[in-house]
Design a protein around this motif. Structure first.
Motif, PDB file in Angstrom:
ATOM      1  N   SER A  39      -0.634  -5.846  -8.825  1.00  0.00           N
ATOM      2  CA  SER A  39       0.721  -5.960  -9.340  1.00  0.00           C
ATOM      3  C   SER A  39       0.820  -5.393 -10.729  1.00  0.00           C
ATOM      4  N   ALA A  40       1.937  -4.815 -11.011  1.00  0.00           N
ATOM      5  CA  ALA A  40       2.267  -4.353 -12.352  1.00  0.00           C
ATOM      6  C   ALA A  40       3.270  -5.333 -12.936  1.00  0.00           C
ATOM      7  N   PRO A  41       3.593  -5.212 -14.210  1.00  0.00           N
ATOM      8  CA  PRO A  41       4.566  -6.126 -14.806  1.00  0.00           C
ATOM      9  C   PRO A  41       5.910  -6.045 -14.090  1.00  0.00           C
ATOM     10  N   ALA A  42       6.666  -7.109 -14.229  1.00  0.00           N
ATOM     11  CA  ALA A  42       8.001  -7.142 -13.630  1.00  0.00           C
ATOM     12  C   ALA A  42       8.877  -6.076 -14.245  1.00  0.00           C
ATOM     13  N   HIS A  43       9.846  -5.599 -13.479  1.00  0.00           N
ATOM     14  CA  HIS A  43      10.721  -4.563 -14.014  1.00  0.00           C
ATOM     15  C   HIS A  43      12.195  -4.896 -13.891  1.00  0.00           C
ATOM     16  N   GLY A  44      12.563  -5.929 -13.209  1.00  0.00           N
ATOM     17  CA  GLY A  44      13.964  -6.322 -13.167  1.00  0.00           C
ATOM     18  C   GLY A  44      14.791  -5.638 -12.116  1.00  0.00           C
TER      19      GLY A  44
ATOM     20  N   ALA B 220       5.732 -15.577  -3.718  1.00  0.00           N
ATOM     21  CA  ALA B 220       6.327 -14.845  -4.844  1.00  0.00           C
ATOM     22  C   ALA B 220       7.106 -13.640  -4.331  1.00  0.00           C
ATOM     23  N   LYS B 221       8.186 -13.331  -5.022  1.00  0.00           N
ATOM     24  CA  LYS B 221       8.939 -12.127  -4.683  1.00  0.00           C
ATOM     25  C   LYS B 221       8.267 -10.933  -5.336  1.00  0.00           C
ATOM     26  N   VAL B 222       8.036  -9.906  -4.539  1.00  0.00           N
ATOM     27  CA  VAL B 222       7.442  -8.668  -5.046  1.00  0.00           C
ATOM     28  C   VAL B 222       8.276  -7.493  -4.552  1.00  0.00           C
ATOM     29  N   MET B 223       8.308  -6.440  -5.349  1.00  0.00           N
ATOM     30  CA  MET B 223       8.993  -5.241  -4.890  1.00  0.00           C
ATOM     31  C   MET B 223       7.972  -4.171  -4.598  1.00  0.00           C
ATOM     32  N   ARG B 224       8.349  -3.315  -3.647  1.00  0.00           N
ATOM     33  CA  ARG B 224       7.445  -2.255  -3.228  1.00  0.00           C
ATOM     34  C   ARG B 224       8.278  -1.114  -2.663  1.00  0.00           C
ATOM     35  N   PRO B 225       7.685   0.079  -2.578  1.00  0.00           N
ATOM     36  CA  PRO B 225       8.397   1.191  -1.940  1.00  0.00           C
ATOM     37  C   PRO B 225       8.750   0.822  -0.495  1.00  0.00           C
ATOM     38  N   LYS B 226       9.930   1.196  -0.080  1.00  0.00           N
ATOM     39  CA  LYS B 226      10.409   0.885   1.275  1.00  0.00           C
ATOM     40  C   LYS B 226       9.918   1.959   2.234  1.00  0.00           C
ATOM     41  N   LYS B 227       8.978   1.600   3.078  1.00  0.00           N
ATOM     42  CA  LYS B 227       8.441   2.553   4.056  1.00  0.00           C
ATOM     43  C   LYS B 227       9.558   3.014   4.994  1.00  0.00           C
ATOM     44  N   GLY B 228       9.665   4.325   5.180  1.00  0.00           N
ATOM     45  CA  GLY B 228      10.680   4.883   6.060  1.00  0.00           C
ATOM     46  C   GLY B 228      12.043   5.069   5.420  1.00  0.00           C
ATOM     47  N   GLY B 229      12.226   4.591   4.196  1.00  0.00           N
ATOM     48  CA  GLY B 229      13.492   4.768   3.502  1.00  0.00           C
ATOM     49  C   GLY B 229      14.524   3.712   3.854  1.00  0.00           C
ATOM     50  N   PHE B 230      15.765   3.968   3.456  1.00  0.00           N
ATOM     51  CA  PHE B 230      16.881   3.056   3.710  1.00  0.00           C
ATOM     52  C   PHE B 230      17.663   3.556   4.922  1.00  0.00           C
TER      53      PHE B 230
ATOM     54  N   VAL C 128       4.610  -4.045  -6.639  1.00  0.00           N
ATOM     55  CA  VAL C 128       3.367  -3.809  -5.917  1.00  0.00           C
ATOM     56  C   VAL C 128       3.404  -2.386  -5.377  1.00  0.00           C
ATOM     57  N   PRO C 129       2.725  -1.442  -6.056  1.00  0.00           N
ATOM     58  CA  PRO C 129       2.727  -0.055  -5.561  1.00  0.00           C
ATOM     59  C   PRO C 129       2.037   0.033  -4.206  1.00  0.00           C
ATOM     60  N   ASP C 130       2.407   1.021  -3.431  1.00  0.00           N
ATOM     61  CA  ASP C 130       1.707   1.225  -2.163  1.00  0.00           C
ATOM     62  C   ASP C 130       0.532   2.174  -2.372  1.00  0.00           C
ATOM     63  N   GLU C 131      -0.221   2.384  -1.324  1.00  0.00           N
ATOM     64  CA  GLU C 131      -1.433   3.204  -1.416  1.00  0.00           C
ATOM     65  C   GLU C 131      -1.138   4.649  -1.798  1.00  0.00           C
ATOM     66  N   GLU C 132       0.046   5.150  -1.464  1.00  0.00           N
ATOM     67  CA  GLU C 132       0.393   6.533  -1.774  1.00  0.00           C
ATOM     68  C   GLU C 132       0.363   6.807  -3.277  1.00  0.00           C
TER      69      GLU C 132
ATOM     70  N   LEU D 118      12.660   4.514  -3.494  1.00  0.00           N
ATOM     71  CA  LEU D 118      13.467   3.571  -2.736  1.00  0.00           C
ATOM     72  C   LEU D 118      12.643   2.303  -2.583  1.00  0.00           C
ATOM     73  N   HIS D 119      13.160   1.174  -3.053  1.00  0.00           N
ATOM     74  CA  HIS D 119      12.392  -0.070  -3.072  1.00  0.00           C
ATOM     75  C   HIS D 119      13.065  -1.181  -2.288  1.00  0.00           C
ATOM     76  N   GLU D 120      12.221  -2.107  -1.852  1.00  0.00           N
ATOM     77  CA  GLU D 120      12.667  -3.349  -1.242  1.00  0.00           C
ATOM     78  C   GLU D 120      11.991  -4.501  -1.969  1.00  0.00           C
ATOM     79  N   VAL D 121      12.570  -5.690  -1.870  1.00  0.00           N
ATOM     80  CA  VAL D 121      11.963  -6.897  -2.417  1.00  0.00           C
ATOM     81  C   VAL D 121      11.635  -7.800  -1.240  1.00  0.00           C
ATOM     82  N   VAL D 122      10.383  -8.251  -1.200  1.00  0.00           N
ATOM     83  CA  VAL D 122       9.917  -9.119  -0.118  1.00  0.00           C
ATOM     84  C   VAL D 122       9.182 -10.308  -0.719  1.00  0.00           C
ATOM     85  N   THR D 123       8.988 -11.333   0.080  1.00  0.00           N
ATOM     86  CA  THR D 123       8.211 -12.492  -0.344  1.00  0.00           C
ATOM     87  C   THR D 123       6.782 -12.312   0.157  1.00  0.00           C
ATOM     88  N   ASP D 124       5.802 -12.400  -0.766  1.00  0.00           N
ATOM     89  CA  ASP D 124       4.406 -12.216  -0.357  1.00  0.00           C
ATOM     90  C   ASP D 124       3.836 -13.521   0.196  1.00  0.00           C
TER      91      ASP D 124
END
Length: 181
Positions: A175-180, A94-104, A165-169, A84-90
């Motif tokens: 950052s890894a390459p963009a994925h769309g 820049a816009k980065v996506m990361r796992p959404k802590k706590g879910g949706f 942007v993967p989280d510590e888990e 489950l991911h979210e997109v945030v501004t760092d």
């Protein structure tokens, strides 16, 4: 002609039967959902076409319950890992996506939009190509342990190239390459 006693007995029987008739005629459709999965529906669901690596699923989740409901994980036979991911501004803008802590969390009697450039279901390590026009099942698991499965059609979509942007888990940093997503 019936006696007053017979009419009284008939009236008593009819009166006693009334609550039973009301219960028998009531609908269980009006009952509150017993699990989160019973209360959630999805519409306009779709998955971004991809040859390999990563993709994402989108749609509109609606919550018919009187309480907020939280999706904590997802799975699909199309991918080794689903997050489950979210997109945030760092900090750099820049816009980065990361796992959404706590879910949706889907608000009570509300909706949650899963959209490109926002919250989405991320497929990582695709097991094969996701081709336009095909369909893929996705299973959502809620914090009460219930789950629901929906099918989404694969569509072409060229937009939204955020950095992941993967989280510590996940044991990675940076950052890894963009994925769309």
């Amino acid at each position: 002609m019936s006696s007053p006693l017979t009419r009284l007995r008939r009236a008593a029987v009819a009166l006693a039967a009334t609550p039973l008739l009301l219960v028998a005629c009531s609908s269980t459709d009006d009952a509150a959902p017993t699990t989160a999965a019973d209360a959630v529906t999805i519409r306009e669901q779709w998955i971004k076409a991809a040859e390999s690596d990563m993709s994402a699923a989108f749609g509109e989740l609606a919550n018919g319950a009187d309480r907020d409901l939280t999706i904590v994980s997802a799975t699909s036979p199309a991918s080794a890992t689903v997050e489950l991911h979210e997109v945030v501004t760092d900090d750099s803008g820049a816009k980065v996506m990361r796992p959404k802590k706590g879910g949706f969390t889907i608000p009570a009697h509300g909706a949650l939009a899963l959209r490109p450039g926002a919250d989405h279901i991320m497929f990582m390590g695709l097991n094969g190509p996701l081709r336009t026009g095909s369909e893929t099942p996705v299973t959502l698991t809620f914090d009460d342990g219930s789950s629901m499965t929906f099918t989404a059609q694969v569509r072409d979509f060229p937009g939204n190239q955020e950095n992941y942007v993967p989280d510590e888990e996940h044991g990675a940093s940076g950052s890894a390459p963009a994925h769309g997503g």
